[in-house]
Each structure stands twice: as structure tokens, then as C-alpha cells.
Design an enzyme around this catalytic site. Structure first.
Site, PDB file in Angstrom:
ATOM      1  N   CYS A  38       0.835  -1.207   0.000  1.00 22.56           N
ATOM      2  CA  CYS A  38       0.000   0.000   0.000  1.00 22.56           C
ATOM      3  C   CYS A  38       0.870   1.259   0.000  1.00 22.56           C
ATOM      4  CB  CYS A  38      -0.907  -0.075   1.236  1.00 22.56           C
ATOM      5  SG  CYS A  38      -1.553   1.492   1.820  1.00 22.56           S
TER       6      CYS A  38
ATOM      7  N   CYS B  97       0.334   3.695   2.889  1.00 22.80           N
ATOM      8  CA  CYS B  97       0.864   3.100   4.123  1.00 22.80           C
ATOM      9  C   CYS B  97       2.357   3.384   4.240  1.00 22.80           C
ATOM     10  CB  CYS B  97       0.643   1.584   4.145  1.00 22.80           C
ATOM     11  SG  CYS B  97      -1.085   1.086   4.089  1.00 22.80           S
TER      12      CYS B  97
END
Length: 100
Positions: free
Chosen positions: A24, A27
Site C-alpha cells: 500500500c 501506508c
């Protein structure tokens, strides 16, 4: 992980949990921001990272639908929850507003 998760969130010290995934992009942006938050707040808060791919059952129990999702716990109570990337200042402000 579930029993240790329960122990972690029972802490009197506030615990910020970052549900993330290695694939991600947002993230990966949040990681260094959380490090700065920890550097600023020091021992006033614990920050725990939880990989949703390795902890799917826990992520499902916490109803994590998207990553990153941050949750703030103190004494077993969820004080705050937010999905997405926030700035260091926003995260610190929120933590300080929410903790006792």
C-alpha cells in the site's frame, strides 16, 4: 495476535495502532510520519504496526476495510479511528486531544 492485541489495548499508556499493508503506497508514506510522531511524543504513546495480510483475522475483527487505518486505544477503549494518511501535526493534535 488477538490475545496479545487485547493486552496491548488495555494499556494505560495510549496505543496508536497502524493497520497497514506492505503493497500500500499511502501506508508507506505514513510510516515515516508515525516515526516523527513517536519522536515527538516519546513515552507518552506506543505505536504498533499491524500488517493486515499477516493478521487477517484481527483486521476483520476490527472491521478494517481499507489501509492505512489508525486506531487509538487507552485502557481498552477505542478513542479514535481514522483511515488514510494524516500529517504529523494532525496525528499529534488528535492524540493529545483524545488522551486523558
Amino acid at each position: 495476535m488477538n490475545s496479545s492485541f487485547d493486552q496491548i489495548i488495555q494499556s494505560e499508556k495510549p496505543v496508536l495502532i497502524d493497520f497497514y499493508a506492505t503493497w500500500c503506497g499511502p501506508c508507506q508514506m505514513l510510516g515515516p510520519i508515525l516515526k516523527e510522531v513517536k519522536d515527538s511524543l516519546g513515552d507518552r504513546v506506543s505505536i504498533i504496526k499491524v500488517d493486515v495480510d499477516k493478521n487477517q483475522e484481527l483486521a476483520a475483527m476490527q472491521q478494517v476495510r481499507g489501509v492505512p487505518t489508525m486506531m487509538l486505544y487507552q485502557n481498552g477503549t477505542q478513542l479514535w479511528r481514522q483511515s488514510g494518511v494524516l500529517s504529523k501535526a494532525e496525528i499529534i493534535k488528535t492524540i493529545l486531544e483524545k488522551i486523558k
